[in-house]
Scaffold this motif. Structure first.
Motif, PDB file in Angstrom:
ATOM      1  N   LEU A 149       0.825  -1.215   0.000  1.00  0.00           N
ATOM      2  CA  LEU A 149       0.000   0.000   0.000  1.00  0.00           C
ATOM      3  C   LEU A 149       0.856   1.261   0.000  1.00  0.00           C
ATOM      4  O   LEU A 149       0.554   2.238  -0.709  1.00  0.00           O
ATOM      5  N   SER A 150       1.932   1.253   0.798  1.00  0.00           N
ATOM      6  CA  SER A 150       2.799   2.428   0.873  1.00  0.00           C
ATOM      7  C   SER A 150       3.412   2.744  -0.477  1.00  0.00           C
ATOM      8  O   SER A 150       3.457   3.910  -0.910  1.00  0.00           O
ATOM      9  N   VAL A 151       3.878   1.696  -1.164  1.00  0.00           N
ATOM     10  CA  VAL A 151       4.480   1.879  -2.482  1.00  0.00           C
ATOM     11  C   VAL A 151       3.429   2.362  -3.482  1.00  0.00           C
ATOM     12  O   VAL A 151       3.689   3.239  -4.310  1.00  0.00           O
ATOM     13  N   PHE A 152       2.228   1.804  -3.398  1.00  0.00           N
ATOM     14  CA  PHE A 152       1.155   2.188  -4.319  1.00  0.00           C
ATOM     15  C   PHE A 152       0.765   3.651  -4.128  1.00  0.00           C
ATOM     16  O   PHE A 152       0.662   4.415  -5.094  1.00  0.00           O
ATOM     17  N   PHE A 153       0.547   4.057  -2.873  1.00  0.00           N
ATOM     18  CA  PHE A 153       0.139   5.433  -2.599  1.00  0.00           C
ATOM     19  C   PHE A 153       1.228   6.429  -2.987  1.00  0.00           C
ATOM     20  O   PHE A 153       0.938   7.563  -3.401  1.00  0.00           O
ATOM     21  N   ALA A 154       2.492   6.004  -2.858  1.00  0.00           N
ATOM     22  CA  ALA A 154       3.594   6.890  -3.218  1.00  0.00           C
ATOM     23  C   ALA A 154       3.738   7.024  -4.734  1.00  0.00           C
ATOM     24  O   ALA A 154       4.247   8.041  -5.223  1.00  0.00           O
ATOM     25  N   SER A 155       3.276   6.020  -5.481  1.00  0.00           N
ATOM     26  CA  SER A 155       3.470   6.006  -6.937  1.00  0.00           C
ATOM     27  C   SER A 155       2.252   6.478  -7.712  1.00  0.00           C
ATOM     28  O   SER A 155       2.391   6.987  -8.830  1.00  0.00           O
ATOM     29  N   ALA A 156       1.054   6.290  -7.153  1.00  0.00           N
ATOM     30  CA  ALA A 156      -0.173   6.587  -7.898  1.00  0.00           C
ATOM     31  C   ALA A 156      -0.503   8.073  -7.858  1.00  0.00           C
ATOM     32  O   ALA A 156      -0.355   8.728  -6.823  1.00  0.00           O
ATOM     33  N   SER A 157      -0.961   8.588  -8.973  1.00  0.00           N
ATOM     34  CA  SER A 157      -1.416   9.978  -9.027  1.00  0.00           C
ATOM     35  C   SER A 157      -2.851  10.063  -8.522  1.00  0.00           C
ATOM     36  O   SER A 157      -3.579   9.058  -8.491  1.00  0.00           O
ATOM     37  N   LEU A 158      -3.282  11.256  -8.125  1.00  0.00           N
ATOM     38  CA  LEU A 158      -4.624  11.432  -7.574  1.00  0.00           C
ATOM     39  C   LEU A 158      -5.708  11.105  -8.600  1.00  0.00           C
ATOM     40  O   LEU A 158      -6.804  10.661  -8.235  1.00  0.00           O
ATOM     41  N   SER A 159      -5.421  11.276  -9.867  1.00  0.00           N
ATOM     42  CA  SER A 159      -6.418  11.026 -10.908  1.00  0.00           C
ATOM     43  C   SER A 159      -6.790   9.554 -10.998  1.00  0.00           C
ATOM     44  O   SER A 159      -7.895   9.206 -11.436  1.00  0.00           O
ATOM     45  N   ILE A 160      -5.879   8.685 -10.581  1.00  0.00           N
ATOM     46  CA  ILE A 160      -6.138   7.244 -10.657  1.00  0.00           C
ATOM     47  C   ILE A 160      -7.332   6.855  -9.794  1.00  0.00           C
ATOM     48  O   ILE A 160      -8.152   6.015 -10.178  1.00  0.00           O
ATOM     49  N   TYR A 161      -7.479   7.484  -8.609  1.00  0.00           N
ATOM     50  CA  TYR A 161      -8.524   7.095  -7.672  1.00  0.00           C
ATOM     51  C   TYR A 161      -9.928   7.434  -8.181  1.00  0.00           C
ATOM     52  O   TYR A 161     -10.915   6.900  -7.680  1.00  0.00           O
ATOM     53  N   LYS A 162     -10.003   8.307  -9.183  1.00  0.00           N
ATOM     54  CA  LYS A 162     -11.298   8.685  -9.738  1.00  0.00           C
ATOM     55  C   LYS A 162     -11.723   7.795 -10.895  1.00  0.00           C
ATOM     56  O   LYS A 162     -12.848   7.877 -11.373  1.00  0.00           O
ATOM     57  N   GLN A 163     -10.811   6.927 -11.343  1.00  0.00           N
ATOM     58  CA  GLN A 163     -11.108   6.055 -12.469  1.00  0.00           C
ATOM     59  C   GLN A 163     -11.965   4.872 -12.031  1.00  0.00           C
ATOM     60  O   GLN A 163     -11.947   4.465 -10.871  1.00  0.00           O
ATOM     61  N   ASN A 164     -12.709   4.320 -12.984  1.00  0.00           N
ATOM     62  CA  ASN A 164     -13.456   3.084 -12.766  1.00  0.00           C
ATOM     63  C   ASN A 164     -12.729   1.939 -13.456  1.00  0.00           C
ATOM     64  O   ASN A 164     -12.149   2.129 -14.535  1.00  0.00           O
ATOM     65  N   MET A 165     -12.771   0.768 -12.846  1.00  0.00           N
ATOM     66  CA  MET A 165     -12.082  -0.380 -13.432  1.00  0.00           C
ATOM     67  C   MET A 165     -12.721  -1.669 -12.939  1.00  0.00           C
ATOM     68  O   MET A 165     -13.441  -1.686 -11.936  1.00  0.00           O
ATOM     69  N   VAL A 166     -12.486  -2.746 -13.695  1.00  0.00           N
ATOM     70  CA  VAL A 166     -12.856  -4.084 -13.238  1.00  0.00           C
ATOM     71  C   VAL A 166     -11.828  -4.477 -12.181  1.00  0.00           C
ATOM     72  O   VAL A 166     -10.630  -4.510 -12.453  1.00  0.00           O
ATOM     73  N   CYS A 167     -12.276  -4.744 -10.979  1.00  0.00           N
ATOM     74  CA  CYS A 167     -11.372  -4.893  -9.837  1.00  0.00           C
ATOM     75  C   CYS A 167     -10.678  -6.251  -9.817  1.00  0.00           C
ATOM     76  O   CYS A 167     -11.323  -7.302  -9.927  1.00  0.00           O
ATOM     77  N   THR A 168      -9.362  -6.221  -9.699  1.00  0.00           N
ATOM     78  CA  THR A 168      -8.557  -7.415  -9.456  1.00  0.00           C
ATOM     79  C   THR A 168      -7.565  -7.084  -8.347  1.00  0.00           C
ATOM     80  O   THR A 168      -7.331  -5.913  -8.032  1.00  0.00           O
ATOM     81  N   VAL A 169      -6.931  -8.110  -7.788  1.00  0.00           N
ATOM     82  CA  VAL A 169      -5.969  -7.880  -6.709  1.00  0.00           C
ATOM     83  C   VAL A 169      -4.687  -7.251  -7.230  1.00  0.00           C
ATOM     84  O   VAL A 169      -3.805  -6.896  -6.446  1.00  0.00           O
ATOM     85  N   ASN A 170      -4.569  -7.115  -8.553  1.00  0.00           N
ATOM     86  CA  ASN A 170      -3.372  -6.524  -9.140  1.00  0.00           C
ATOM     87  C   ASN A 170      -3.511  -5.021  -9.341  1.00  0.00           C
ATOM     88  O   ASN A 170      -2.739  -4.415 -10.086  1.00  0.00           O
ATOM     89  N   VAL A 171      -4.506  -4.427  -8.699  1.00  0.00           N
ATOM     90  CA  VAL A 171      -4.709  -2.987  -8.802  1.00  0.00           C
ATOM     91  C   VAL A 171      -3.484  -2.223  -8.294  1.00  0.00           C
ATOM     92  O   VAL A 171      -3.208  -1.099  -8.718  1.00  0.00           O
ATOM     93  N   PHE A 172      -2.699  -2.848  -7.388  1.00  0.00           N
ATOM     94  CA  PHE A 172      -1.547  -2.175  -6.810  1.00  0.00           C
ATOM     95  C   PHE A 172      -0.325  -2.172  -7.724  1.00  0.00           C
ATOM     96  O   PHE A 172       0.657  -1.497  -7.431  1.00  0.00           O
TER      97      PHE A 172
END
Length: 297
Positions: A149-172
């Motif tokens: 989670l720490s690596v994901f939050f540090a790497s992901a841009s804020l725009s990513i959280y607004k996107q819709n996607m088919v959910c898999t455990v590889n979201v990170f």
């Protein structure tokens, strides 16, 4: 959202495969609920470290089955959700995916204490100590999640959280090194767990060779339990390798990838999470008698 491991592809299972999964999940959840009900109806189990840890494994596996099944259904139906919701689902799955193998290690150490340190077993495996152990299990299980989670939050841009996607455990997994980090963390944990189980097996084997009569029979039963735990841990380890096998099949053919992923989910996720606890419950004479009594009532 870039899904590195599966190239952004979330397979939609044919209707008959989805129905088979639902039937298996329902059967396995009913079996687990029956075993959990037996535990709660038998007061003597509530003060035993062995049965408390077994109940923890059953409940965590049942919760994991339920959560993962929701994700499978959503994926198969093409249902999309916002990334932050998917992150919550995926975090829960990752956490409880680690609880079972770590609980197996704790159960192995309980058998080691019972056989190799019988005079201190009651002190080391008291109800209070077991509750603390359960908290420690969840704490250790959360470490890989915190790192990922720490690596994901540090790497992901804020725009990513607004996107819709088919959910898999590889979201990170956003970059190649995310996948390598996740693999390294998982393999480190499994290496440590394998070392603990091998150490316990070696120590119990020494006691078994030196014992005689009823003591030897009891020790051999404990040795078989450790072997069963090692087998369950092996199934969890094979599940760790499944994404790499699936990634290789994805490069060959999408239909082959979907079939392999389906087989891996049924064999190494559903079956390994439910059949092993069932075997463990049935081979324990005390638990089996309590199960028969609970079933008749």
């Amino acid at each position: 959202m870039h899904d590195l491991l599966f190239g952004g592809f979330a397979p939609r299972y044919p209707t008959y495969r989805l129905i088979i999964i639902q039937i298996l999940v329902t059967i396995f959840l009913c079996i687990n609920m029956l075993l959990i009900g037996t535990f709660f109806k038998t007061e003597s189990f509530h003060t035993s470290a062995r049965y408390l840890l077994f109940a923890l494994m059953l409940m965590s596996d049942s919760f994991l089955l339920f959560m993962s099944d929701i994700m499978v259904v959503c994926t198969s139906l093409g249902f999309t959700m916002q990334v932050f919701v998917c992150v919550i689902f995926s975090t829960t799955v990752l956490l409880y995916n680690m609880v079972t193998p770590i609980t197996l290690v704790a159960m192995t150490l309980e058998r080691y204490a019972a056989i190799c340190m019988p005079l201190r077993h009651a002190e080391l495996c008291s109800t209070r100590s077991t509750v603390h152990c359960i908290l420690i299990i969840h704490g250790i299980s959360s470490v890989p999640c915190i790192i990922i989670l720490s690596v994901f939050f540090a790497s992901a841009s804020l725009s990513i959280y607004k996107q819709n996607m088919v959910c898999t455990v590889n979201v990170f997994i956003l970059y190649t090194w995310h996948n390598h980090l996740r693999s390294a963390v998982s393999q480190f944990f499994f290496l440590m767990m394998c070392i603990v189980i091998c150490f316990s097996y070696y120590k119990i084997m020494k006691v078994a060779n030196a014992a005689s009569g009823e003591s030897k029979k009891s020790t051999l039963r404990g040795l078989k339990t450790v072997i069963l735990h090692a087998f369950q841990l092996l199934l969890c380890l094979i599940q760790l390798w499944c994404p790499f096998i699936e990634a290789a099949t994805l490069e060959i053919d999408l239909n082959l990838f979907a079939s392999v992923r389906y087989a891996n989910y049924v064999i190494f996720f559903l079956a390994s999470r439910c059949l092993s606890p069932l075997i463990y419950g049935l081979r324990d004479e005390t638990f089996f008698l309590a199960l028969k009594k609970f079933y008749r009532s």
